[in-house]
Scaffold this motif. Structure first.
Motif, PDB file in Angstrom:
ATOM      1  N   LYS A  44       0.823  -1.208   0.000  1.00 24.80           N
ATOM      2  CA  LYS A  44       0.000   0.000   0.000  1.00 24.80           C
ATOM      3  C   LYS A  44       0.859   1.261   0.000  1.00 24.80           C
ATOM      4  CE  LYS A  44      -4.222  -1.914   1.995  1.00 24.80           C
ATOM      5  NZ  LYS A  44      -5.178  -1.900   3.132  1.00 24.80           N
ATOM      6  N   GLU A  45       2.036   1.178   0.606  1.00 24.97           N
ATOM      7  CA  GLU A  45       2.959   2.313   0.569  1.00 24.97           C
ATOM      8  C   GLU A  45       3.518   2.525  -0.838  1.00 24.97           C
ATOM      9  OE1 GLU A  45       6.089   1.810   3.384  1.00 24.97           O
ATOM     10  OE2 GLU A  45       4.757   1.726   5.121  1.00 24.97           O
ATOM     11  N   ALA A  46       3.749   1.419  -1.565  1.00 23.74           N
ATOM     12  CA  ALA A  46       4.382   1.512  -2.877  1.00 23.74           C
ATOM     13  C   ALA A  46       3.403   1.880  -3.982  1.00 23.74           C
ATOM     14  CB  ALA A  46       5.052   0.179  -3.217  1.00 23.74           C
ATOM     15  N   LEU A  47       2.126   1.587  -3.806  1.00 23.22           N
ATOM     16  CA  LEU A  47       1.160   1.758  -4.893  1.00 23.22           C
ATOM     17  C   LEU A  47       1.043   3.192  -5.418  1.00 23.22           C
ATOM     18  CD1 LEU A  47      -1.712  -0.694  -3.865  1.00 23.22           C
ATOM     19  CD2 LEU A  47      -0.113  -0.904  -5.777  1.00 23.22           C
ATOM     20  N   PRO A  48       0.969   4.213  -4.565  1.00 23.37           N
ATOM     21  CA  PRO A  48       0.823   5.576  -5.106  1.00 23.37           C
ATOM     22  C   PRO A  48       1.956   5.973  -6.058  1.00 23.37           C
ATOM     23  CG  PRO A  48       0.295   5.543  -2.772  1.00 23.37           C
ATOM     24  CD  PRO A  48       0.872   4.206  -3.089  1.00 23.37           C
ATOM     25  N   ALA A  49       3.197   5.601  -5.711  1.00 24.71           N
ATOM     26  CA  ALA A  49       4.327   5.956  -6.571  1.00 24.71           C
ATOM     27  C   ALA A  49       4.280   5.180  -7.878  1.00 24.71           C
ATOM     28  CB  ALA A  49       5.640   5.677  -5.840  1.00 24.71           C
ATOM     29  N   LEU A  50       3.860   3.928  -7.821  1.00 28.80           N
ATOM     30  CA  LEU A  50       3.773   3.117  -9.033  1.00 28.80           C
ATOM     31  C   LEU A  50       2.652   3.607  -9.951  1.00 28.80           C
ATOM     32  CD1 LEU A  50       4.286  -0.460  -7.539  1.00 28.80           C
ATOM     33  CD2 LEU A  50       5.875   0.779  -9.023  1.00 28.80           C
ATOM     34  N   ARG A  51       1.632   4.220  -9.337  1.00 20.66           N
ATOM     35  CA  ARG A  51       0.505   4.704 -10.123  1.00 20.66           C
ATOM     36  C   ARG A  51       0.835   6.013 -10.841  1.00 20.66           C
ATOM     37  NH1 ARG A  51      -5.214   4.401  -9.239  1.00 20.66           N
ATOM     38  NH2 ARG A  51      -4.923   3.794  -7.074  1.00 20.66           N
ATOM     39  N   SER A  52       1.398   6.976 -10.105  1.00 18.34           N
ATOM     40  CA  SER A  52       1.545   8.302 -10.710  1.00 18.34           C
ATOM     41  C   SER A  52       2.811   9.040 -10.300  1.00 18.34           C
ATOM     42  CB  SER A  52       0.332   9.172 -10.334  1.00 18.34           C
ATOM     43  OG  SER A  52       0.201   9.267  -8.924  1.00 18.34           O
ATOM     44  N   PHE A  61       2.294  -1.415 -11.580  1.00 23.52           N
ATOM     45  CA  PHE A  61       1.204  -1.064 -10.682  1.00 23.52           C
ATOM     46  C   PHE A  61       0.186  -2.196 -10.615  1.00 23.52           C
ATOM     47  CE2 PHE A  61      -3.091   0.686 -10.134  1.00 23.52           C
ATOM     48  CZ  PHE A  61      -2.962   1.227  -8.859  1.00 23.52           C
ATOM     49  N   ALA A  62      -0.220  -2.731 -11.757  1.00 25.25           N
ATOM     50  CA  ALA A  62      -1.198  -3.822 -11.774  1.00 25.25           C
ATOM     51  C   ALA A  62      -0.655  -5.054 -11.067  1.00 25.25           C
ATOM     52  CB  ALA A  62      -1.576  -4.160 -13.214  1.00 25.25           C
ATOM     53  N   ASP A  63       0.638  -5.363 -11.264  1.00 32.89           N
ATOM     54  CA  ASP A  63       1.240  -6.510 -10.590  1.00 32.89           C
ATOM     55  C   ASP A  63       1.238  -6.321  -9.081  1.00 32.89           C
ATOM     56  OD1 ASP A  63       1.751  -7.800 -12.977  1.00 32.89           O
ATOM     57  OD2 ASP A  63       3.787  -7.019 -13.160  1.00 32.89           O
ATOM     58  N   ALA A  64       1.569  -5.106  -8.636  1.00 35.84           N
ATOM     59  CA  ALA A  64       1.606  -4.842  -7.197  1.00 35.84           C
ATOM     60  C   ALA A  64       0.210  -4.932  -6.577  1.00 35.84           C
ATOM     61  CB  ALA A  64       2.223  -3.468  -6.933  1.00 35.84           C
ATOM     62  N   VAL A  65      -0.795  -4.416  -7.283  1.00 42.09           N
ATOM     63  CA  VAL A  65      -2.170  -4.533  -6.782  1.00 42.09           C
ATOM     64  C   VAL A  65      -2.543  -5.999  -6.613  1.00 42.09           C
ATOM     65  CG1 VAL A  65      -4.599  -4.174  -7.361  1.00 42.09           C
ATOM     66  CG2 VAL A  65      -2.954  -2.331  -7.723  1.00 42.09           C
TER      67      VAL A  65
END
Length: 354
Positions: A44-52, A61-65
């Motif tokens: 959850k910490e990594a997702l925002p950076a991977l998104r935008s 991003f899709a893999d991390a989700v």
């Protein structure tokens, strides 16, 4: 122990991208190690950076989700996982990201079929497969194989006609294994072979089931994936027991138990139950007593109350099989007390029904 409830995998992510994207590789490895809470928090910490953020990557991003969702499911948080994935699927679909959409659809299928939501799972997996099919890149073929393996489980556990479902499950798993062999992806091939073995067992094809499961085990050992090898040994113990191969069922259970004890895994009670069942089938249930009591002492000392209760369930079976009914009742009562204190209604109900 249900052979269908395979520990969640990282989809081969760490192996395929070992030199890239350390944060996502770390999530995949933690998922494989069953460190689910850390996957969720770090993911959850990594997702925002991977998104935008800087270095944003839609594929990553899709893999991390998907990895975070798998961890949430393993923790029993299916609703949270489902909400997160469906929201991201809508976003990826609107942006025209077909691969990302396929990954989210497949994740929805993986969340829903274990909950017996087979119709929704089937639609999602077939839609994912349609987005991936006939695309010759290695990455598309890898994900198509994953979709076929998921379809195998859906057909096996949810088809209205059991025989038809079993046949479809075997066919999907075979196609998945063939694709993985074509692209030399051993981890995916092992997962497909395990699904094939489960479907063959359900069809009464135990000799073929054991061949498929042995092949999966060989691949996991070649990959040095001890945790998955242990689970395969657990399943082999059950299937060998059904085939009346008692010595092999016992050695499989012992191999699984050795690994789980070395890893201090919470799956150790399942291996103890397999060990007991093999000894009981051979007419010597008392031989399981020492290993069970030793494990019970360790879990008591460590304060792992959940595993303590599960080992008490095994001890109840051992004592009952040995004719020690008073000791069996005491073990059952202790297990019920612990489950009740943990708020584990399923465990309490299971033991009360024994």
């Amino acid at each position: 122990m249900d052979p269908a409830r395979f520990p969640p995998s990282g989809d081969g992510w760490a192996q395929e991208h070992e030199a890239q994207v350390p944060a996502v590789v770390d999530l995949a490895r933690r998922l494989e190690d069953e460190a689910y809470s850390s996957v969720v928090s770090l993911g959850k910490e990594a997702l925002p950076a991977l998104r935008s953020g800087e270095g944003a990557d839609a594929a990553l991003f899709a893999d991390a989700v998907r990895l975070v969702a798998k961890a949430l499911v393993a923790m029993g948080c299916q609703d949270e996982a489902y909400k997160m994935v469906t929201e991201e699927m809508v976003s990826l679909r609107s942006s025209g990201d077909r691969m990302g959409e396929a990954k989210m659809l497949l994740t929805i299928a993986d969340i829903r079929w274990p909950l017996d939501e087979h119709a929704e799972a089937l639609r999602a997996a077939e839609d994912a497969q349609a987005l991936l099919r006939d695309r010759p890149t290695r990455e598309h073929m890898r994900w198509e194989a994953l979709a076929l393996t998921t379809l195998s489980w859906i057909h096996l556990t949810g088809h209205e006609d059991i025989d038809t479902g079993n046949a479809l499950a075997i066919s999907c798993a075979k196609r998945a294994a063939d694709i993985c062999g074509e692209i030399a992806w051993k981890g995916g091939e092992a997962e497909a072979l395990h699904a094939k073995a489960a479907a063959q067992a359900a069809s009464g094809m135990l000799d073929r089931c054991l061949e498929s499961a042995d092949a999966a085990l060989d691949l996991y050992l070649e990959l040095r994936n001890r945790r998955r090898a242990a689970f395969e040994w657990l399943c082999l113990s059950q299937w060998n027991l059904e085939s009346k191969r008692l010595a092999k069922a016992l050695s499989d259970a012992e191999d699984a138990l050795d690994i789980y004890q070395a890893m201090e895994s919470e799956r150790e009670p399942s291996a103890l139950m397999a060990l007991f069942k093999a000894h009981e089938a051979a007419g010597r249930p008392k031989k399981a007593s020492h290993a069970v009591k030793d494990a019970l002492c360790r879990f008591e000392d460590s304060g792992n109350r959940a595993c303590e209760a599960r080992v008490l369930e095994v001890l109840f079976q051992v004592q009952k099989s040995c004719g020690k009914h008073r000791d069996a009742v005491q073990a059952a009562e202790r297990a019920v007390t612990i489950y009740r204190s943990l708020g584990d209604g399923e465990g309490e109900g299971r033991q009360l029904a024994s």
